[in-house]
Enzyme design. Structure first.
Site, PDB file in Angstrom:
ATOM      1  N   ASN A  14       0.802  -1.231   0.000  1.00  0.00           N
ATOM      2  CA  ASN A  14       0.000   0.000   0.000  1.00  0.00           C
ATOM      3  C   ASN A  14       0.837   1.284   0.000  1.00  0.00           C
ATOM      4  OD1 ASN A  14       0.677  -0.792   2.686  1.00  0.00           O
ATOM      5  ND2 ASN A  14      -0.872   0.599   3.495  1.00  0.00           N
ATOM      6  N   GLY A  62       1.724  -5.860   7.144  1.00  0.00           N
ATOM      7  CA  GLY A  62       0.678  -6.428   6.296  1.00  0.00           C
ATOM      8  C   GLY A  62      -0.573  -6.749   7.085  1.00  0.00           C
ATOM      9  N   SER A  63      -1.313  -7.740   6.602  1.00  0.00           N
ATOM     10  CA  SER A  63      -2.613  -8.063   7.179  1.00  0.00           C
ATOM     11  C   SER A  63      -2.484  -8.935   8.427  1.00  0.00           C
ATOM     12  CB  SER A  63      -3.468  -8.796   6.147  1.00  0.00           C
ATOM     13  OG  SER A  63      -2.937 -10.082   5.887  1.00  0.00           O
ATOM     14  N   GLU A 107       3.580  -5.304  12.046  1.00  0.00           N
ATOM     15  CA  GLU A 107       2.815  -4.076  11.847  1.00  0.00           C
ATOM     16  C   GLU A 107       1.563  -4.455  11.057  1.00  0.00           C
ATOM     17  OE1 GLU A 107       3.374  -1.282  13.180  1.00  0.00           O
ATOM     18  OE2 GLU A 107       5.416  -1.562  13.930  1.00  0.00           O
ATOM     19  N   CYS A 122      -3.247   1.609   6.492  1.00  0.00           N
ATOM     20  CA  CYS A 122      -3.553   0.799   7.674  1.00  0.00           C
ATOM     21  C   CYS A 122      -4.069   1.625   8.844  1.00  0.00           C
ATOM     22  CB  CYS A 122      -2.333  -0.018   8.090  1.00  0.00           C
ATOM     23  SG  CYS A 122      -0.887   0.990   8.492  1.00  0.00           S
TER      24      CYS A 122
END
Length: 442
Positions: free
Chosen positions: A99, A172-173, A194, A228
């Site tokens: 992103n 990431g997710s 993160e 995020c």
């Protein structure tokens, strides 16, 4: 002994990295445009300049950060000279997201190199053009034994995780973060994760709605919501709701015009898979504004949703796109019920003129970080740690916090050969009462 980089060389490498990144400014801008259709302004503000600023700050402080830190000895160790050494972990794996592919690759790399580690960096394969320019820069600056970029998808990442690392840093997710943690646990490898979450944005009764609308529109729709720490959903006092909605519509038009698809300042969704996921989350029956989608361009307009059911798909997981649910509440009990439905978020925002209400929100809810009367900009202060809590992440970085993340803090006590206290040695007969009295004074 693991491979590390001495302090003097770290600073030279970071200076070289700074010069090289500046040289490739136009190429970075073009790569992010190809990947996202990001404007030059957004690229500079959220990606390029952040990395440049991070480098300058780190170069200025790395020698100070790396010096052993003296601490006072305790009465039980006196006389002694006590200090803490910042030791590099060794081989670090950094897995970067798509992103903000430039910033979120280089920022942890800068911290890891500053701390003296060697790095394997895997940028996201989804931001292909940006990954190529990252590779070019890293190859120009570092020897392969210092830092190297590797490429691949999910299977390749899995193979990387099967290797033994001294530290793993992942952005990431949440689902992938759990996979990373599980893989790291096999070798007891320390990790920073993160991640993300459903970030609430609370608007209290009497808040400055015009200012809130302007700042929330920027925070939510920069990078087309693929951030995020973007506000995930609005929780607004019921009395204020419709006035706020009209102000948000107005600010969207001010920022992106009547047709954001034609705006030079409005990015696109990273790929078709994510576009379809977002498209399917939009319930046309509750669209207040926007809801326009174009698969060919991977375009989704800034979209406002009116009171989605809390059990609906859009309220289950992090949205990560330009869709903003607006939910009203009537009292603090109802507010608490909604917030506590979800895991601890990466960010929380509150707009209010009531200092006591703001303090209550900050202290009563657990979240990674946040703002009062703004959103997202806490990320920009290198003196603040950035990271999550619970399922929104483990560990933090930015500025010295990043240096510390990639450093093992090794305590060393230096004892002279004089002044030895006999009380600690056996036999202990008649010494217990003396020890109790001495220790009771501490």
């Amino acid at each position: 002994m693991h491979s590390t980089i001495p302090v003097y060389q770290r600073k030279l490498l970071l200076k070289k990295l700074l010069i090289t990144i500046k040289k490739y400014e136009k190429e970075v801008e073009q790569a992010l445009y190809k990947d996202f259709k990001k404007s030059a302004f957004e690229t500079y503000l959220t990606e390029f300049n952040y990395v440049i600023s991070d480098l300058k700050h780190t170069i200025s402080h790395v020698e100070k950060w790396a010096k052993p830190k003296r601490v006072w000895p305790s009465i039980m160790t006196f006389p002694s000279s006590d200090c803490i050494y910042s030791e590099p972990y060794g081989r670090v794996l950094i897995i970067a997201p798509w992103n903000y592919p430039f910033q979120l690759a280089f920022s942890p790399l800068i911290a890891a190199i500053a701390a003296g580690n060697t790095v394997v960096l895997k940028p996201s394969e989804l931001a292909f053009q940006t990954a190529q320019i990252i590779t070019q820069i890293v190859e120009e600056v570092f020897d392969v034994k210092q830092a190297v970029v590797v490429h691949g998808g999910a299977e390749f990442t899995q193979s990387l995780l099967e290797q033994k690392w001294d530290y793993i840093f992942f952005t990431g997710s949440v689902p992938v973060g759990k996979i990373i943690a599980q893989a790291a646990a096999k070798n007891l490898t320390p990790v920073t994760l993160e991640l993300g979450g459903k970030n609430p944005c609370i608007i209290d009764e009497g808040a400055d709605l015009e200012m809130a609308a302007k700042r929330i529109v920027w925070g939510k729709f920069v990078n087309a919501g693929q951030t995020c720490i973007a506000p995930d959903f609005i929780l607004i006092q019921a009395k204020e709701k419709y006035d706020f909605i009209e102000l948000v519509k107005k600010e969207i038009r001010v920022a992106y015009g009547e047709n954001p698809q034609e705006s030079e300042d409005y990015p696109r969704i990273i790929n078709s898979k994510n576009w379809k996921r977002l498209h399917d989350l939009i319930d046309s029956s509750i669209v207040l504004y926007g809801g326009i989608c174009d698969e060919n361009e991977r375009y989704i307009s800034p979209t406002l949703l009116d009171e989605p059911n809390l059990d609906s798909p859009i309220m289950q997981d992090e949205i990560f796109g330009p869709i903003l649910p607006i939910i009203s509440y009537h009292d603090e009990k109802e507010l608490s019920t909604i917030i506590n439905r979800y895991e601890k978020p990466l960010a929380l925002y509150v707009f209010t003129k009531n200092k006591k209400f703001a303090e209550k929100i900050v202290t009563n809810y657990s979240f990674g970080g946040g703002c009062i009367n703004d959103c997202m900009i806490h990320f920009a202060n290198k003196k603040l740690p950035f990271g999550g809590v619970g399922q929104s992440g483990i560990g933090a970085y930015h500025g010295k916090f990043g240096f510390d993340t990639f450093s093992h803090k090794k305590p060393i006590l230096k004892k002279p050969n004089w002044g030895d206290n006999p009380i600690r040695y056996a036999p202990y007969k008649k010494k217990l009462n003396i020890v109790k009295k001495v220790l009771s004074w501490l």
